[in-house]
Design a protein around this motif. Structure first.
Motif, PDB file in Angstrom:
ATOM      1  N   LEU A 190       0.831  -1.208   0.000  1.00 24.58           N
ATOM      2  CA  LEU A 190       0.000   0.000   0.000  1.00 24.58           C
ATOM      3  C   LEU A 190       0.867   1.260   0.000  1.00 24.58           C
ATOM      4  O   LEU A 190       0.501   2.276  -0.600  1.00 24.58           O
ATOM      5  CB  LEU A 190      -0.931  -0.006   1.206  1.00 24.58           C
ATOM      6  CG  LEU A 190      -1.971  -1.130   1.250  1.00 24.58           C
ATOM      7  CD1 LEU A 190      -2.825  -1.018   2.504  1.00 24.58           C
ATOM      8  CD2 LEU A 190      -2.838  -1.126   0.000  1.00 24.58           C
ATOM      9  N   ALA A 191       2.008   1.201   0.692  1.00 21.01           N
ATOM     10  CA  ALA A 191       2.925   2.339   0.668  1.00 21.01           C
ATOM     11  C   ALA A 191       3.495   2.534  -0.735  1.00 21.01           C
ATOM     12  O   ALA A 191       3.586   3.658  -1.233  1.00 21.01           O
ATOM     13  CB  ALA A 191       4.046   2.120   1.679  1.00 21.01           C
ATOM     14  N   TYR A 192       3.869   1.441  -1.368  1.00 18.50           N
ATOM     15  CA  TYR A 192       4.406   1.508  -2.733  1.00 18.50           C
ATOM     16  C   TYR A 192       3.331   1.997  -3.705  1.00 18.50           C
ATOM     17  O   TYR A 192       3.601   2.803  -4.603  1.00 18.50           O
ATOM     18  CB  TYR A 192       4.918   0.131  -3.145  1.00 18.50           C
ATOM     19  CG  TYR A 192       5.381   0.038  -4.574  1.00 18.50           C
ATOM     20  CD1 TYR A 192       6.598   0.593  -4.969  1.00 18.50           C
ATOM     21  CD2 TYR A 192       4.607  -0.616  -5.538  1.00 18.50           C
ATOM     22  CE1 TYR A 192       7.031   0.501  -6.277  1.00 18.50           C
ATOM     23  CE2 TYR A 192       5.036  -0.710  -6.853  1.00 18.50           C
ATOM     24  CZ  TYR A 192       6.247  -0.153  -7.219  1.00 18.50           C
ATOM     25  OH  TYR A 192       6.667  -0.237  -8.518  1.00 18.50           O
ATOM     26  N   GLU A 193       2.098   1.543  -3.510  1.00 20.72           N
ATOM     27  CA  GLU A 193       1.008   1.897  -4.421  1.00 20.72           C
ATOM     28  C   GLU A 193       0.755   3.401  -4.456  1.00 20.72           C
ATOM     29  O   GLU A 193       0.353   3.946  -5.493  1.00 20.72           O
ATOM     30  CB  GLU A 193      -0.263   1.170  -4.005  1.00 20.72           C
ATOM     31  CG  GLU A 193      -1.437   1.402  -4.935  1.00 20.72           C
ATOM     32  CD  GLU A 193      -2.686   0.696  -4.446  1.00 20.72           C
ATOM     33  OE1 GLU A 193      -3.244  -0.104  -5.216  1.00 20.72           O
ATOM     34  OE2 GLU A 193      -3.093   0.937  -3.292  1.00 20.72           O
ATOM     35  N   ALA A 194       0.990   4.077  -3.320  1.00 21.23           N
ATOM     36  CA  ALA A 194       0.683   5.510  -3.228  1.00 21.23           C
ATOM     37  C   ALA A 194       1.438   6.337  -4.267  1.00 21.23           C
ATOM     38  O   ALA A 194       1.003   7.420  -4.633  1.00 21.23           O
ATOM     39  CB  ALA A 194       0.986   6.016  -1.824  1.00 21.23           C
TER      40      ALA A 194
END
Length: 445
Positions: A190-194
């Motif tokens: 989710l951090a990477y997706e941001a």
């Protein structure tokens, strides 16, 4: 939108369930994401901001997962304050890596200064301090939390469930009223997706101190707004390999002889019989969080005998001081520092001078990679096992590496060889999981 959360461990190769949070009419609460790690703990707000938990320290966003109970004080020190107090005077009980015992049914409690602390109470001490530190930024301590957990605490389903149950209880004792779980590689995803501008199929590898977790997930702009992210998780698995095991290989191959490995001693009453150091003692030296458990009376008696009769007196003196002066944590900090230097240099030295211990042991990156080959092979097998179970893995767009051991060149090269340099990406090695947990906590507020 309800974030993806984990309520119970499932088959290692299957996506974890992502249930909703239930009553949407409940009173709004302050929420945060909390990454309770074997070595470090971090917390983040719903917008992904990783919080400064100990602003007076060199690494304010990383709250060291340690506690110190001094013999002469009632105060319990935690985080960097525990380390500093322990370094000043180590007369007391220093406790670290408590997360690694959550799955162990044989470790229920420990005695500290005449008081019994359950493992849940020990973890709660750390979580409560982090919750209070987060409250400084929120105006009041958060009542709701998304807690990270490994994809695999242990392959044993019952022990895995026990670990999560204990972590849940510890969070309750720390004051959290609403608690949900999210496996750590999904949080990192989710951090990477941001930051993504287009959709990708991503393999996320999260390298912690105790475990490595892998998740294959569809990420990107078209997925971010989905209320149910279950269809986006293709597969997830994990293996009990982390930074601590890489440190242990340096200890095993380079340093154990400096603490008497290979020496013999004479057994009292049997003047002509000599024995090597017992294997259970040697094994405990490979783990900094287990070394303190060999200070019992029987080990003290053994050390006394070896000091008198060993064929390697200087090495046994070093072993005695390492164990009896409770120097394991300090030694493994020196080992870790050398490992970190090997990520950018070809040669490093383990430097450690305490009591009768005088270590300046050189180690080359080539040696370290040779020592680590069994671990690297196991990581590769775990990765290939996940990919082989999911045919769509042949279309992976990116590999996202996070966690401390992602900085080890041989670990990165494992994925570069498999996927190519252009597909292997990294971010902040120590806070990506916390950021993702914070973003997931947006639905709790």
């Amino acid at each position: 939108m309800p974030p993806p959360v984990l309520h119970q461990a499932g088959p290692l190769t299957m996506p974890y369930p992502f249930p909703s949070f239930g009553d949407k009419g409940r009173t709004p609460m302050h929420a945060c994401g909390l990454d309770f790690g074997t070595s470090n703990t971090a917390a983040a707000l719903p917008d992904g901001t990783v919080l400064s938990l100990q602003p007076h320290t060199a690494e304010p966003r990383l709250y060291r997962s340690v506690m110190f109970f001094p013999d002469d004080e009632r105060e319990i020190y935690t985080g960097a304050d525990a380390i500093n107090r322990y370094m000043e005077d180590n007369t007391g009980r220093f406790i670290q890596s408590v997360k690694s015992f959550l799955h162990s049914s044989s470790f229920r409690a420990t005695q500290v200064k005449g008081r019994t602390f359950t493992i849940e109470e020990l973890v709660a001490i750390l979580l409560r301090r982090v919750r209070e530190a987060a409250g400084v930024h929120l105006g009041t301590p958060p009542e709701a939390v998304i807690l990270g957990r490994p994809a695999v605490f242990t392959p044993d389903p019952e022990a895995d469930a026990l670990a999560q149950k204990r972590l849940h209880r510890a969070a309750e004792l720390a004051g959290f009223q609403h608690i949900e779980f999210l496996i750590e590689p999904i949080a990192a995803a989710l951090a990477y997706e941001a930051q993504l501008q287009r959709d990708e199929l991503v393999l996320v590898a999260d390298f912690g101190a105790g475990t490595t977790d892998l998740t294959l997930m569809r990420l990107g702009p078209s997925h971010r707004g989905a209320k149910d992210r279950r269809p986006d998780v293709v597969g997830s698995t994990g293996v009990r390999i982390g930074g601590d095991r890489f440190d242990a290989e340096i200890m095993r191959h380079k340093l154990l002889p400096r603490f008497g490995a290979g020496s013999t001693y004479r057994v009292r009453g049997l003047s002509d019989k000599r024995l090597p150091i017992p294997q259970h003692v040697v094994a405990k030296l490979l783990s900094w969080h287990e070394m303190s458990f060999i200070r019992e009376k029987s080990t003290q008696d053994l050390l006394a005998t070896m000091l008198e009769t060993s064929d390697k007196q200087a090495e046994i003196q070093a072993l005695h001081d390492l164990v009896m002066d409770n120097l394991g944590y300090r030694l493994f900090r020196a080992i870790e520092a050398a490992k970190v230097r090997l990520s950018r240099e070809d040669v490093a030295t383990v430097d450690f001078e305490e009591a009768r211990i005088n270590l300046h042991e050189p180690i080359t990156r080539q040696e370290f990679e040779a020592f680590s080959k069994p671990l690297l092979d196991e990581l590769e097998q775990c990765t290939e096992g996940l990919l082989s179970r999911h045919p769509e893995a042949q279309n992976i767009d990116a590999v996202f590496l996070t966690g401390g051991s992602s900085q080890i060149p041989a670990v990165r090269q494992l994925y570069v060889r498999r996927f190519g340099e252009d597909r292997v990406r990294t971010a902040d090695a120590f806070t990506s999981v916390a950021e993702g947990l914070g973003r997931a906590s947006a639905a709790l507020g």
